[in-house]
Every structure is written in C-alpha cells, then in structure tokens.
Motif scaffolding. Structure first.
Motif, PDB file in Angstrom:
ATOM      1  N   VAL A 259      29.909  40.458  59.670  1.00 22.27           N
ATOM      2  CA  VAL A 259      30.125  39.557  58.543  1.00 22.27           C
ATOM      3  C   VAL A 259      29.316  39.980  57.320  1.00 22.27           C
ATOM      4  CG1 VAL A 259      30.783  37.564  59.915  1.00 22.27           C
ATOM      5  CG2 VAL A 259      28.370  37.991  59.483  1.00 22.27           C
ATOM      6  N   ALA A 260      28.129  40.533  57.523  1.00 21.72           N
ATOM      7  CA  ALA A 260      27.290  40.923  56.386  1.00 21.72           C
ATOM      8  C   ALA A 260      27.997  41.975  55.528  1.00 21.72           C
ATOM      9  CB  ALA A 260      25.956  41.460  56.878  1.00 21.72           C
ATOM     10  N   TYR A 261      28.625  42.951  56.157  1.00 21.77           N
ATOM     11  CA  TYR A 261      29.317  44.004  55.418  1.00 21.77           C
ATOM     12  C   TYR A 261      30.562  43.457  54.712  1.00 21.77           C
ATOM     13  CZ  TYR A 261      26.417  47.342  58.008  1.00 21.77           C
ATOM     14  OH  TYR A 261      25.364  48.039  58.538  1.00 21.77           O
ATOM     15  N   VAL A 262      31.298  42.616  55.399  1.00 18.25           N
ATOM     16  CA  VAL A 262      32.523  42.055  54.808  1.00 18.25           C
ATOM     17  C   VAL A 262      32.186  41.192  53.601  1.00 18.25           C
ATOM     18  CG1 VAL A 262      34.505  40.546  55.193  1.00 18.25           C
ATOM     19  CG2 VAL A 262      33.797  42.152  56.977  1.00 18.25           C
ATOM     20  N   ARG A 263      31.208  40.300  53.755  1.00 22.25           N
ATOM     21  CA  ARG A 263      30.868  39.406  52.648  1.00 22.25           C
ATOM     22  C   ARG A 263      30.236  40.168  51.488  1.00 22.25           C
ATOM     23  NH1 ARG A 263      34.292  36.395  52.467  1.00 22.25           N
ATOM     24  NH2 ARG A 263      33.138  35.243  50.876  1.00 22.25           N
ATOM     25  N   MET A 264      29.566  41.279  51.769  1.00 21.08           N
ATOM     26  CA  MET A 264      29.020  42.089  50.690  1.00 21.08           C
ATOM     27  C   MET A 264      30.153  42.733  49.897  1.00 21.08           C
ATOM     28  SD  MET A 264      26.589  43.429  48.967  1.00 21.08           S
ATOM     29  CE  MET A 264      27.588  43.803  47.545  1.00 21.08           C
ATOM     30  N   LEU A 265      31.078  43.366  50.598  1.00 20.92           N
ATOM     31  CA  LEU A 265      32.198  44.006  49.907  1.00 20.92           C
ATOM     32  C   LEU A 265      33.045  42.983  49.164  1.00 20.92           C
ATOM     33  CD1 LEU A 265      33.806  46.529  49.268  1.00 20.92           C
ATOM     34  CD2 LEU A 265      34.962  46.311  51.481  1.00 20.92           C
ATOM     35  N   ALA A 266      33.055  41.748  49.658  1.00 17.48           N
ATOM     36  CA  ALA A 266      33.848  40.694  49.017  1.00 17.48           C
ATOM     37  C   ALA A 266      33.375  40.379  47.612  1.00 17.48           C
ATOM     38  CB  ALA A 266      33.802  39.420  49.871  1.00 17.48           C
ATOM     39  N   GLN A 267      32.141  40.795  47.263  1.00 21.98           N
ATOM     40  CA  GLN A 267      31.648  40.547  45.911  1.00 21.98           C
ATOM     41  C   GLN A 267      32.468  41.288  44.855  1.00 21.98           C
ATOM     42  OE1 GLN A 267      29.444  38.263  45.438  1.00 21.98           O
ATOM     43  NE2 GLN A 267      28.952  38.007  47.599  1.00 21.98           N
ATOM     44  N   ILE A 268      33.309  42.204  45.290  1.00 19.50           N
ATOM     45  CA  ILE A 268      34.177  42.913  44.337  1.00 19.50           C
ATOM     46  C   ILE A 268      35.127  41.935  43.646  1.00 19.50           C
ATOM     47  CG2 ILE A 268      36.109  43.447  45.900  1.00 19.50           C
ATOM     48  CD1 ILE A 268      36.141  46.261  44.693  1.00 19.50           C
ATOM     49  N   GLU A 269      35.251  40.733  44.195  1.00 16.87           N
ATOM     50  CA  GLU A 269      36.090  39.700  43.573  1.00 16.87           C
ATOM     51  C   GLU A 269      35.675  39.449  42.127  1.00 16.87           C
ATOM     52  OE1 GLU A 269      36.966  34.897  43.915  1.00 16.87           O
ATOM     53  OE2 GLU A 269      35.779  35.907  45.446  1.00 16.87           O
ATOM     54  N   LEU A 270      34.363  39.446  41.867  1.00 19.46           N
ATOM     55  CA  LEU A 270      33.889  39.215  40.506  1.00 19.46           C
ATOM     56  C   LEU A 270      34.274  40.355  39.571  1.00 19.46           C
ATOM     57  CD1 LEU A 270      30.363  37.596  40.877  1.00 19.46           C
ATOM     58  CD2 LEU A 270      32.426  36.581  39.919  1.00 19.46           C
ATOM     59  N   VAL A 271      34.313  41.564  40.101  1.00 17.80           N
ATOM     60  CA  VAL A 271      34.743  42.708  39.289  1.00 17.80           C
ATOM     61  C   VAL A 271      36.208  42.531  38.902  1.00 17.80           C
ATOM     62  CG1 VAL A 271      35.031  45.211  39.225  1.00 17.80           C
ATOM     63  CG2 VAL A 271      33.054  44.218  40.397  1.00 17.80           C
ATOM     64  N   PHE A 272      37.032  42.077  39.833  1.00 22.24           N
ATOM     65  CA  PHE A 272      38.435  41.799  39.531  1.00 22.24           C
ATOM     66  C   PHE A 272      38.544  40.728  38.444  1.00 22.24           C
ATOM     67  CE2 PHE A 272      39.576  43.070  44.132  1.00 22.24           C
ATOM     68  CZ  PHE A 272      39.808  44.372  43.744  1.00 22.24           C
ATOM     69  N   THR A 273      37.698  39.706  38.541  1.00 22.96           N
ATOM     70  CA  THR A 273      37.733  38.610  37.567  1.00 22.96           C
ATOM     71  C   THR A 273      37.469  39.119  36.160  1.00 22.96           C
ATOM     72  OG1 THR A 273      37.000  36.999  39.210  1.00 22.96           O
ATOM     73  CG2 THR A 273      36.691  36.418  36.903  1.00 22.96           C
ATOM     74  N   PHE A 274      36.442  39.943  36.015  1.00 25.56           N
ATOM     75  CA  PHE A 274      36.107  40.438  34.686  1.00 25.56           C
ATOM     76  C   PHE A 274      37.088  41.497  34.204  1.00 25.56           C
ATOM     77  CE2 PHE A 274      32.096  38.407  35.730  1.00 25.56           C
ATOM     78  CZ  PHE A 274      31.854  37.739  34.545  1.00 25.56           C
ATOM     79  N   ALA A 275      37.665  42.244  35.110  1.00 24.50           N
ATOM     80  CA  ALA A 275      38.705  43.193  34.711  1.00 24.50           C
ATOM     81  C   ALA A 275      39.905  42.450  34.134  1.00 24.50           C
ATOM     82  CB  ALA A 275      39.128  44.039  35.916  1.00 24.50           C
ATOM     83  N   ALA A 276      40.281  41.339  34.783  1.00 26.20           N
ATOM     84  CA  ALA A 276      41.394  40.536  34.274  1.00 26.20           C
ATOM     85  C   ALA A 276      41.043  39.924  32.922  1.00 26.20           C
ATOM     86  CB  ALA A 276      41.741  39.437  35.278  1.00 26.20           C
ATOM     87  N   SER A 277      39.782  39.479  32.769  1.00 29.87           N
ATOM     88  CA  SER A 277      39.348  38.882  31.509  1.00 29.87           C
ATOM     89  C   SER A 277      39.484  39.866  30.353  1.00 29.87           C
ATOM     90  CB  SER A 277      37.892  38.416  31.611  1.00 29.87           C
ATOM     91  OG  SER A 277      37.751  37.425  32.597  1.00 29.87           O
ATOM     92  N   VAL A 278      39.131  41.127  30.612  1.00 37.91           N
ATOM     93  CA  VAL A 278      39.145  42.142  29.551  1.00 37.91           C
ATOM     94  C   VAL A 278      40.544  42.693  29.325  1.00 37.91           C
ATOM     95  CG1 VAL A 278      38.286  44.404  28.863  1.00 37.91           C
ATOM     96  CG2 VAL A 278      36.747  42.759  29.933  1.00 37.91           C
ATOM     97  N   LEU A 279      41.230  43.072  30.414  1.00 41.07           N
ATOM     98  CA  LEU A 279      42.504  43.789  30.295  1.00 41.07           C
ATOM     99  C   LEU A 279      43.696  42.867  30.039  1.00 41.07           C
ATOM    100  CD1 LEU A 279      42.019  46.362  33.209  1.00 41.07           C
ATOM    101  CD2 LEU A 279      41.601  46.691  30.760  1.00 41.07           C
ATOM    102  N   ILE A 280      43.654  41.666  30.591  1.00 36.26           N
ATOM    103  CA  ILE A 280      44.804  40.760  30.465  1.00 36.26           C
ATOM    104  C   ILE A 280      44.577  39.721  29.381  1.00 36.26           C
ATOM    105  CG2 ILE A 280      46.245  39.062  31.664  1.00 36.26           C
ATOM    106  CD1 ILE A 280      45.673  40.556  34.265  1.00 36.26           C
ATOM    107  N   PHE A 281      43.429  39.041  29.432  1.00 34.70           N
ATOM    108  CA  PHE A 281      43.179  37.948  28.493  1.00 34.70           C
ATOM    109  C   PHE A 281      42.423  38.389  27.243  1.00 34.70           C
ATOM    110  CE2 PHE A 281      43.400  36.031  32.770  1.00 34.70           C
ATOM    111  CZ  PHE A 281      44.515  35.224  32.579  1.00 34.70           C
ATOM    112  N   ARG A 282      42.036  39.661  27.187  1.00 35.66           N
ATOM    113  CA  ARG A 282      41.360  40.228  26.015  1.00 35.66           C
ATOM    114  C   ARG A 282      40.100  39.453  25.644  1.00 35.66           C
ATOM    115  NH1 ARG A 282      43.555  45.199  26.028  1.00 35.66           N
ATOM    116  NH2 ARG A 282      45.828  45.090  26.136  1.00 35.66           N
TER     117      ARG A 282
END
Length: 301
Positions: free
Chosen positions: A253-276
């Motif tokens: 679980v430690a490895y899975v939940r750590m990698l899951a933090q990439i969710e925030l990177v997706f959030t900010f990518a959408a903020s910049v690329l889609i919502f400008r």
C-alpha cells in the motif's frame, strides 16, 4: 514495467475525473449526498465487473471468509469516516493547514502496512515518500500566507488534528483493503480485487443509506432525483476504485499510495493546458518534488 504502475496511474487520472463530477454534483446535493453517490451508484457497476469476470471470462469466484469480511468492513468504514473528516475541514477558516496534514496519507499507509500486514519499505522508498509528501504539502499551502513555522505551531490545532486523523483513516482503509484481498488466497489478482471492491461498495452503500434514511432523508431523496449525473460519478468512481484495489492487491500500500500522488500533477496539468489557469512558484516546486519522488520510487523498484 510492473503492472501495478500503469494501473495506479490510470486510477489516479480517473479519480481526478470523478472528483470533478462530484464537485459539480455537490452544487445540487449536500456533502452527505455527494459522498453517497460514489458508493450508491457505484456498487451496480462493481457487481457487474465481478459478473463479467466470472460469467464472461471464466474467473472463479473466491470463497469469502471471516478475516476477509472483517478487513473489508473495517476498510469501508474507515474510508467513509476519512471522507467526512476531509470535507469537514472546509468549515474551518484555516482549513489549508488541516488539508496539508491530510496529505500525509502515504506515510500513514506505510505505517499501517507495517502494523497490519508486516510490510516494510526500503530506505530509498522512505525518502521518496517523504519528498512526495513535502511536495503535496507545498501545493496545499501554495496560495495561503502561511509559513512552515506557522504550520508546525498549528500541529495541535483542531484543523491539523482532523487532517491527520483523515490521513490515518485513509491509510488504514488502504491497508485493510489489501489485507481483505490477500485473505481470499489464490493467484487470480483480478477477481480478488474485484470481489473485494464489490463487497466493500455494497457494504458502504448499505451503511450510508441507513444513516441517511434516519438522519438526512432529504439528501437520500435528492441523490435519487439527480441520478442522471450521479450514475456517471458511480461509473467513473468504481473504475478508479477497481484500479486502486487491483494495484493494492499486487503491491504494498505504501508504494501504491505514493505513486497515487501523481493525481495532483494531473490536476495542475489540466489547470494549465485546458483551463489556462496560472500557477505560482510554490505549486511548480510542489509538482517538481512529487515528480521527483515518483521517479525515485520507480527507479528503486
């Protein structure tokens, strides 16, 4: 590449989509109703997933046992309470501090993995988790006039304690889900994860429906009235959960939940690329730290 890695990344992306749908729905429902639709509209899809694996693809159904049921129900309750606590944070003026502490989930998941499952992580994995948690906290506080000294001083404040409790419950639920899935035995990781997901979502739906019928019947009625949007929350949410459960069946679980933090990177990518939308320096630093921690974790693997 190990299979749990792309599964976790896909689950993180889908969780982003589900969160956006729930946020849209929360404008029409209260907190309880918006939380309920995740489970109430999700369990039919989870059940269908189990049926497809069993009837369509020939995967044998596992035999449930007492350890499985106890671990699955404990995880389901922990996840419900963790979600309520996280939402409750927003009623506080200084909720950013509590939210930052709620992002310590990977650390607490590692602790619960050790306590409940006897799972250990390597020194480099511990470093990766620590870097990732710092990155998430930086992002959480990026738009707040708070210093690290203020955060440390507020550790005993109610928002911080609620955030830590939420993270602990999320970490405990992840460890319980892995324990439940592994208790089923056998090599069929897909069915073990699907069966656990189906059991948990049915249990969570029953618990929340009983609670809402007694305490918030208007929210239960509103949840049913907005089924056209809620059904999509259920579908996307179960798809993401299927990814989480499968990944946690395959990996600690430690490895899975750590990698899951990439969710925030997706959030900010959408903020910049889609919502400008513009992001500030702290948010960029936080994303870099998260990406760096993920690279370190994957290299270590």
């Amino acid at each position: 590449m190990e299979l749990w890695i792309p599964i976790t990344i896909a689950a993180a992306f889908l969780q982003n989509v589900r969160s956006a749908l729930q946020k849209h729905l929360k404008g029409r429902l209260g907190t309880t109703g918006a939380t309920f639709v995740r489970f109430g509209y999700g369990f039919p899809f989870a059940s269908a997933y189990v049926a497809v694996l069993h009837l369509g693809l020939g995967h044998p159904l596992p035999v449930a046992n007492v350890p499985f049921a106890l671990a699955a129900m404990a995880g389901g309750l922990a996840q419900i309470f963790a979600t309520f606590l996280l939402v409750h944070l927003f009623s506080y003026r200084n909720f950013a501090v509590g939210t930052a502490y709620s992002k310590t989930e990977p650390v607490q998941a590692a602790i619960f993995g050790l306590v409940l499952l006897g799972e250990t992580v390597t020194a480099s994995a511990v470093l990766a988790i620590a870097i990732g948690v710092v990155g998430v906290i930086v992002i959480s506080m990026a738009r707040q006039p708070l210093s690290w000294r203020a955060v440390s001083a507020s550790l005993v404040g109610r928002p911080a304690l609620i955030g830590l409790a939420s993270a602990a419950l999320f970490g405990a639920s992840a460890a319980c889900y892995r324990a439940a899935s592994l208790s089923l035995g056998g090599p069929d990781f897909l069915m073990k994860a699907a069966f656990t997901l189906g059991f948990v979502t049915v249990f969570q739906t029953a618990v929340m429906a009983l609670y809402m019928r007694k305490r918030e019947p208007e929210q239960l009625a509103a949840s049913l009235a907005h089924w056209r949007i809620a059904v999509w929350v259920g579908l996307v949410g179960v798809t993401a959960s299927a990814g989480w459960f499968t990944a946690m069946t395959l990996q600690k679980v430690a490895y899975v939940r750590m990698l899951a933090q990439i969710e925030l990177v997706f959030t900010f990518a959408a903020s910049v690329l889609i919502f400008r939308e513009a992001i500030n320096r702290k948010e960029i630093i936080g994303c870099v730290l998260i990406v760096g921690s993920i690279v370190l974790l994957l290299v270590e693997r």
